[in-house]
Design a protein around this motif. Structure first.
Motif, PDB file in Angstrom:
ATOM      1  N   TYR A   1      79.187  43.505  75.697  1.00 29.65           N
ATOM      2  CA  TYR A   1      79.787  42.524  76.603  1.00 29.65           C
ATOM      3  C   TYR A   1      78.914  41.276  76.694  1.00 29.65           C
ATOM      4  O   TYR A   1      79.418  40.146  76.669  1.00 29.65           O
TER       5      TYR A   1
ATOM      6  N   ARG B   1      80.504  37.885  77.904  1.00 25.63           N
ATOM      7  CA  ARG B   1      81.174  38.487  79.067  1.00 25.63           C
ATOM      8  C   ARG B   1      80.101  38.960  80.040  1.00 25.63           C
ATOM      9  O   ARG B   1      79.882  40.148  80.265  1.00 25.63           O
ATOM     10  N   TYR B   2      79.412  37.993  80.639  1.00 30.82           N
ATOM     11  CA  TYR B   2      78.216  38.283  81.423  1.00 30.82           C
ATOM     12  C   TYR B   2      78.515  39.110  82.667  1.00 30.82           C
ATOM     13  O   TYR B   2      77.765  40.037  83.005  1.00 30.82           O
ATOM     14  N   THR B   3      79.599  38.797  83.366  1.00 32.35           N
ATOM     15  CA  THR B   3      79.932  39.556  84.574  1.00 32.35           C
ATOM     16  C   THR B   3      80.221  41.016  84.233  1.00 32.35           C
ATOM     17  O   THR B   3      79.729  41.935  84.907  1.00 32.35           O
TER      18      THR B   3
ATOM     19  N   ILE C   1      76.935  42.841  83.451  1.00 32.59           N
ATOM     20  CA  ILE C   1      76.152  43.182  84.639  1.00 32.59           C
ATOM     21  C   ILE C   1      76.774  44.357  85.374  1.00 32.59           C
ATOM     22  O   ILE C   1      76.071  45.287  85.816  1.00 32.59           O
ATOM     23  N   GLU C   2      78.096  44.359  85.499  1.00 31.61           N
ATOM     24  CA  GLU C   2      78.772  45.483  86.164  1.00 31.61           C
ATOM     25  C   GLU C   2      78.515  46.790  85.423  1.00 31.61           C
ATOM     26  O   GLU C   2      78.307  47.843  86.040  1.00 31.61           O
TER      27      GLU C   2
ATOM     28  N   GLU D   1      71.139  37.302  83.799  1.00 31.08           N
ATOM     29  CA  GLU D   1      71.191  36.262  84.829  1.00 31.08           C
ATOM     30  C   GLU D   1      70.452  35.008  84.366  1.00 31.08           C
ATOM     31  O   GLU D   1      70.906  33.881  84.615  1.00 31.08           O
TER      32      GLU D   1
ATOM     33  N   ARG E   1      72.645  33.049  81.981  1.00 35.01           N
ATOM     34  CA  ARG E   1      73.733  32.255  82.555  1.00 35.01           C
ATOM     35  C   ARG E   1      73.246  31.277  83.621  1.00 35.01           C
ATOM     36  O   ARG E   1      74.056  30.649  84.301  1.00 35.01           O
TER      37      ARG E   1
ATOM     38  N   ASP F   1      71.267  31.676  86.433  1.00 30.72           N
ATOM     39  CA  ASP F   1      71.058  32.045  87.834  1.00 30.72           C
ATOM     40  C   ASP F   1      69.647  32.606  87.995  1.00 30.72           C
ATOM     41  O   ASP F   1      69.419  33.822  87.923  1.00 30.72           O
TER      42      ASP F   1
ATOM     43  N   GLY G   1      83.247  34.402  79.931  1.00 25.22           N
ATOM     44  CA  GLY G   1      83.555  33.797  81.219  1.00 25.22           C
ATOM     45  C   GLY G   1      83.683  32.284  81.111  1.00 25.22           C
ATOM     46  O   GLY G   1      82.948  31.636  80.364  1.00 25.22           O
TER      47      GLY G   1
ATOM     48  N   ASP H   1      82.834  30.122  83.183  1.00 25.03           N
ATOM     49  CA  ASP H   1      81.701  29.424  83.779  1.00 25.03           C
ATOM     50  C   ASP H   1      80.444  29.490  82.923  1.00 25.03           C
ATOM     51  O   ASP H   1      79.389  28.984  83.309  1.00 25.03           O
TER      52      ASP H   1
END
Length: 782
Positions: free
Chosen positions: A560, A565-567, A570-571, A597, A600, A602, A767, A769
């Motif tokens: 991912y 597909r970073y989110t 992480i999930e 993180e 992306r 953060d 994503g 973003d």
């Protein structure tokens, strides 16, 4: 280069034999990588002139994109091999900005070539098979003699004869790989012991089907003049015959196994529960015609007596056969392992779980065996093996292996060698471990597990071709050994030989379709080849088989991430942390989240993840790596330098072998780049990509050199590197995005737009973003 000629070059006590592909000094063979040998021979064959770098790379690497670093490593190895010095060369002279010339005094001889009947026997080459078919071993093709003029009719006869000869050779080679042959040593009589038939109808005793066979195999294997089929080999052969595990093995099925293994003797048996008693019947058959040679029966009043009674029964069988035992191994299972039946049951089941990489279950069973028998040496040893050799905690493994050593009076010679090899491995004495595993295979060539462990050590020492040869030799011994296919797939994958790797992993899945690890391995093969959708499918298959299989969870998260597909990544890692079996695994989950993180943008979220792993900083290089990244992001070079120094002091270890040094070289390069030491950074990154990739990691750092070239404005070199990576993995993360940036900066806007479009196609599920997605769309809209 004339590859058919058999030349021998001699210089200063060193002999280079082109036909045998070996280098010897004073009759002692020296280790040399295949590619290094090819470079050496090419330079020798063209020693009358200058050979350029480009010519060497073109001739010996062909269409494979490599950096000059690969050639430099080969040349450095040649100098070490010959005892040469680049500053005062006696053999290999560097011509600055031009190339190389071989300047030493060389004596060349031409050995006579041999025809097909005289061809030297070699280890079969396992080639890529079609899905559903096992790999095929190919015999060495016949040497070609010098062309002569002959008539058309004669030529046709010769051609047909050669084709017929070749087909027969191919058929013989194929047969050698589809059968597990025991008849290796004429001094040893081959014996196949079948699994027993459970006539009791009791599920509680069903483990004795394999357990009783295990005991007799262990007892008979102690004889000097018997070669006994292993439990694992029997599993594979019965599976190929379509035998259902719960069914009785018929005499016809047993004779079929004997034909495939060239066994001369067969042991069949059954057991039944009669009240409180257990009756065990054993028959010895002539494997040629099934004739019954002798039969034995024992009746035990208590299950605990089975071990000692089976030892006596096996001794009777061995006496009837005329087998002799080694003095130090003439005791049975009850004396050399345990006299406690329940302990042996747990141990036997634990070995099976360990082979399936179900480590937690295996350790629990071994611990239960020790609780029942505190002197069970091999149970201690197996815990150390699972924790520190197939696992990643060598320090925790050492006490268990030391305890096993203290119980040497209960160990056979083979057991002692195995424990010695495992102990050397967890103490990072890799050279000694390699030597001990070679001793094991010399004395016990049917010990399939040793081939896998030896190959892993060789791969860790950056000797992949030797690892491949060891694994292929293991497959000649047991062509159904699923772990060997898994090992071969891993080596091929890390070498970028994707088709071969995937074929090996597919064979692994065919042999173990119900094992989550087989699907996970195939997923890794697809992932490194850039076939992400197929990788995801295999990881999901693994998780369907075992929902809490944390290894597949982590690898799925990595895919991912590599798709942007970073989110989702992480999930997935958060789920991984919840089921992780140890603190070390949980630490790695937080490290990966922090890395995502940071990618992306953060930083606060990355720092929060880093705080979760602060306590692991003194023992975990990966935990240091996350803090190192954050220090570089803050331009805190003093902290980064300290962390880098600590990481370099830590031993490198990866499940029973030296881990790749790629991350360390990568960290050195990043520090040098941040410090303004540009040349030093480039050299570090060249070293990094020269090390084998960690294909299982969230980031393999394959693009580190290309990214540095791009950052430093060395655009042509950046483009060349990104193109190399695209050949290795056409969907490598961000490679098309950064290649587009390089083309833009070179003023090639159209090519840049093409790469942006391809990047958005590859990252179609990323994503919205994600910074690179935003920038690529902006560039295309301008």
């Amino acid at each position: 280069m004339d590859r058919q000629a058999h030349r021998i070059y001699r210089l200063d006590g060193v002999e280079i034999d082109t036909a045998r592909a070996c280098v010897t000094r004073n009759s002692k063979e020296l280790h040399v990588r295949q590619k290094t040998f090819q470079v050496l021979v090419f330079l020798l064959e063209h020693r009358e002139r200058l050979v350029t770098k480009d010519e060497l790379i073109e001739q010996l690497w062909g269409d494979i994109a490599v950096t000059e670093n690969a050639l430099d490593q080969c040349l450095a190895e040649i100098r070490r091999l010959l005892g040469d010095n680049s500053r005062q060369p006696r053999f290999l002279k560097t011509i600055p900005r031009s190339g190389y010339r071989f300047i030493g005094n060389v004596t060349e001889t031409h050995a006579p070539q041999t025809g097909p009947a005289e061809s030297r026997s070699i280890v079969p080459e396992v080639t890529t098979a079609q899905p559903g078919e096992p790999p095929v071993a190919h015999a060495a093709p016949p040497s070609r003699s010098r062309p002569v003029l002959i008539g058309g009719a004669v030529l046709m006869v010769v051609a047909v004869s050669l084709v017929g000869w070749y087909v027969l050779r191919q058929r013989a080679a194929r047969q050698s790989l589809v059968s597990t042959t025991l008849a290796q040593d004429p001094a040893k009589r081959p014996v196949a012991v079948m699994f027993f038939d459970n006539q009791s109808g009791s599920a509680d005793l069903d483990w004795l089907r394999e357990g009783l066979a295990d005991m007799i195999i262990a007892d008979l294997s102690r004889s000097n003049n018997l070669a006994v089929l292993s439990r694992q080999q029997l599993h594979v052969l019965l599976d190929r015959l379509g035998h259902h595990p719960a069914d009785k093995i018929t005499l016809d099925e047993a004779l079929n196994v004997a034909r495939q293994t060239q066994a001369k003797l067969l042991v069949l048996g059954s057991f039944a529960k009669l009240g409180e008693q257990i009756r065990v019947d054993v028959q010895l058959h002539d494997a040629r015609d099934g004739q019954l040679l002798t039969a034995e029966r024992l009746v035990v009043d208590q299950p605990a007596q089975i071990l000692t009674q089976i030892d006596l029964l096996a001794l009777k069988l061995a006496t009837y056969i005329g087998a002799s035992s080694q003095p130090e191994t003439n005791h049975g299972v009850a004396q050399t392992m345990t006299s406690n039946l329940a302990a042996f049951r747990n141990y036997s089941l634990g070995v099976e779980k360990a082979q399936r990489l179900r480590s937690e279950e295996a350790i629990r069973l071994f611990q239960q065996a020790i609780a029942l028998d505190s002197n069970f040496a091999m149970a201690y040893a197996r815990i150390g093996f699972v924790i520190g050799v197939t696992g990643s905690n060598p320090d925790k493994a050492k006490p268990y292996l030391q305890k096993a050593f203290q119980l040497t009076d209960r160990l056979t010679e083979k057991d002692k060698l195995q424990i010695q090899a495992w102990y050397e491995t967890v103490n990072f004495d890799y050279a000694a471990a390699i030597n001990t595993f070679r001793k094991i295979l010399a004395a016990y060539p049917l010990e399939v597990e040793a081939y896998r462990r030896l190959a892993a050590l060789l791969r860790g020492e950056e000797r992949p071709q030797e690892a491949i040869e060891v694994l292929k030799l293991g497959l000649v011994i047991d062509p159904g050994a699923e772990d060997l296919y898994n090992g071969l797939g891993s080596v091929y994958s890390q070498m970028g030989r994707h088709d071969e790797a995937i074929a090996m992993f597919q064979r692994y899945v065919q042999l173990a379709p119900g094992e989550p690890n087989s699907h996970d391995s195939l997923g890794l093969g697809y992932q490194w080849a850039g076939r992400y959708d197929e990788a995801i499918q295999e990881y999901q298959s693994a998780l369907q088989l075992q929902p809490n299989f944390e290894i597949a969870m982590a690898h799925l998260a990595n895919v991912y991430f590599q798709q942007g597909r970073y989110t989702a990544a992480i999930e997935q890692y958060q789920r991984y942390i919840k089921v992780a079996p140890s603190n070390a695994e949980r630490v790695r989950g937080y490290i990966s989240i922090g890395y995502i993180e940071l990618r992306r943008g953060d930083v606060k979220a990355a720092e929060a993840a880093a705080r979760q792993v602060t306590e692991a900083l003194q023992r975990d290089a990966a935990a240091m790596g996350l803090h190192y990244w954050l220090a570089l992001h803050r331009n805190d070079l003093a902290t980064a330098a300290k962390l880098k120094s600590n990481m370099e002091k830590m031993p490198t270890y990866d499940r029973g072998a030296r881990s790749s040094l790629r991350p360390l070289w990568f960290f050195r390069g990043m520090y040098a780049l941040k410090s303004g030491a540009r040349d030093e950074a480039i050299e570090a990154f060249k070293h990094a990509i020269g090390q084998r990739p960690q294909t299982w990691n969230i980031d393999a750092y394959e693009d580190c050199l290309a990214n540095a070239y791009l950052e430093l404005g060395r655009l042509d070199e950046a483009v060349a590197e990104y193109q190399r990576i695209s050949k290795l993995n056409p969907n490598y993360p961000l490679v098309h995005y950064r290649l587009a940036q390089a083309y833009e900066r070179k003023g090639l806007r159209d090519r840049g737009r093409m790469e942006y479009e391809r990047f958005l196609e590859v990252w179609k599920d990323a994503g919205t973003d994600v910074p690179e997605i935003i920038n690529a769309r902006k560039a295309l809209s301008g």
